[in-house]
Scaffold this motif. Structure first.
Motif, short mmCIF file in Angstrom:
data_model
loop_
_atom_site.label_atom_id
_atom_site.label_comp_id
_atom_site.label_asym_id
_atom_site.label_seq_id
_atom_site.Cartn_x
_atom_site.Cartn_y
_atom_site.Cartn_z
N THR A 27 8.34 3.97 -9.51
CA THR A 27 9.41 3.53 -8.61
C THR A 27 9.44 4.31 -7.30
N ASP A 28 8.74 5.44 -7.25
CA ASP A 28 8.71 6.26 -6.03
C ASP A 28 7.58 5.89 -5.08
N GLY A 29 6.69 5.00 -5.50
CA GLY A 29 5.57 4.63 -4.65
C GLY A 29 4.23 4.84 -5.33
N LEU A 30 3.22 5.28 -4.56
CA LEU A 30 1.85 5.38 -5.05
C LEU A 30 1.29 6.77 -4.85
N ARG A 46 -6.83 -2.68 1.12
CA ARG A 46 -6.60 -4.00 0.53
C ARG A 46 -6.01 -3.87 -0.87
N ALA A 47 -6.51 -2.89 -1.62
CA ALA A 47 -6.02 -2.70 -2.98
C ALA A 47 -4.53 -2.35 -2.99
N GLY A 52 1.05 -4.97 -4.25
CA GLY A 52 2.41 -5.15 -3.78
C GLY A 52 3.01 -4.02 -2.98
N TYR A 53 2.16 -3.14 -2.46
CA TYR A 53 2.65 -2.01 -1.69
C TYR A 53 2.09 -2.05 -0.27
N ARG A 54 2.55 -1.11 0.55
CA ARG A 54 2.03 -0.91 1.89
C ARG A 54 1.50 0.51 2.01
N PRO A 55 0.63 0.76 2.97
CA PRO A 55 0.12 2.14 3.12
C PRO A 55 1.21 3.20 3.18
N ARG A 56 2.36 2.88 3.77
CA ARG A 56 3.43 3.87 3.89
C ARG A 56 4.01 4.25 2.53
#
Length: 248
Positions: A27-30, A46-47, A52-56
């Motif tokens: 839930t905090d991101g990647l 791209r991955a 479903g995420y963005r680089p940020r």
């Protein structure tokens, strides 16, 4: 074109030029685990979007170790996204100079002894293996602790391939990211199945074999290596196979 696949709950594999990167989500991101070779940059972007995420949303980069084929885009991620890069303190010098690594055996002999490895090494070269930039300003991975980044991996010291190599354990997901402490493809021999990497890229094979004990103690059911396909037969069986193969 699919560039990523989920290989454990919330763990996604990005495979490029026979080198594996992983994305850990919560839930905090990647969190990015290992930074591949320079050629993985666009595929990694791209991955991130495919799941479903963005680089940020990338919060950290964790390095199991600092060989050139695991730090390829670490500096770029650090500079572009402003994220911390983590590694064991023993890896700091190597991360800054990723070609200055200890190894037991001459590397030049391996393509002659193992010609089936030539296409693998060629693919790695084409992906930028000869021009990796180092990375500095690392945050320390401390064995026996949980890293407060997405995925919350536990740090397992598994020295031998490099002197500060660390595997990352996700106990709630039954998963161990073994880095190059245990792989299912040795790029220097093209041999498959659980094993340690050949002395062409391993600092101390005896130490690496002893470190398998620490991996086995995690009891993980899924093992995600730095090279090769995921292993779903349990870490204890993988370790048995690796010990039976031994050093090369």
């Amino acid at each position: 074109m699919t560039t990523v696949r989920e290989v454990a709950p919330g763990v996604h594999l990005v495979q490029h030029a026979h080198v594996n990167c992983y994305l850990l989500e919560d839930t905090d991101g990647l969190t990015v685990v290992d930074a591949g070779l320079p050629g993985v940059w666009q595929q990694l972007g791209r991955a991130v979007r495919e799941i479903g995420y963005r680089p940020r949303d990338v919060r950290a980069v964790l390095l199991t170790h600092a060989h050139f084929d695991h730090v390829g885009v670490a500096r770029r991620l650090q500079e572009r996204l402003g994220v911390p890069v983590w590694a064991h303190p023993e890896e700091v010098s190597l991360a800054a100079h990723p070609y200055r690594y200890a190894h037991e055996n001459p590397r030049a002999a391996y393509p002659l002894r193992h010609p089936s490895a030539v296409p693998i090494l060629t693919a790695m070269a084409r992906a930028g293996a000869l021009w990796v930039r180092g990375v500095t300003g690392l945050s320390p991975l401390t064995p026996g602790t949980t890293v407060e980044v997405p995925g919350r991996p536990e740090v397992v010291l598994s020295a031998g391939h490099t002197y500060g190599h660390c595997a990352l354990h996700l106990p709630e997901r039954g998963t161990l990211l073994s880095g190059d402490a245990l792989v299912t493809l040795d790029p220097y021999t093209a041999e498959t199945g659980p094993r340690i990497i050949a002395g062409a890229a391993t600092a101390d094979s005896d130490m690496a074999l002893r470190s398998l004990d620490a991996l086995a103690q995690t009891g993980a059911s899924t093992v995600l290596p730095g090279h090769g396909e995921p292993w779903t037969g349990g870490i204890e069986v993988a370790v048995e196979h690796a010990r039976a193969v031994g050093a090369s």
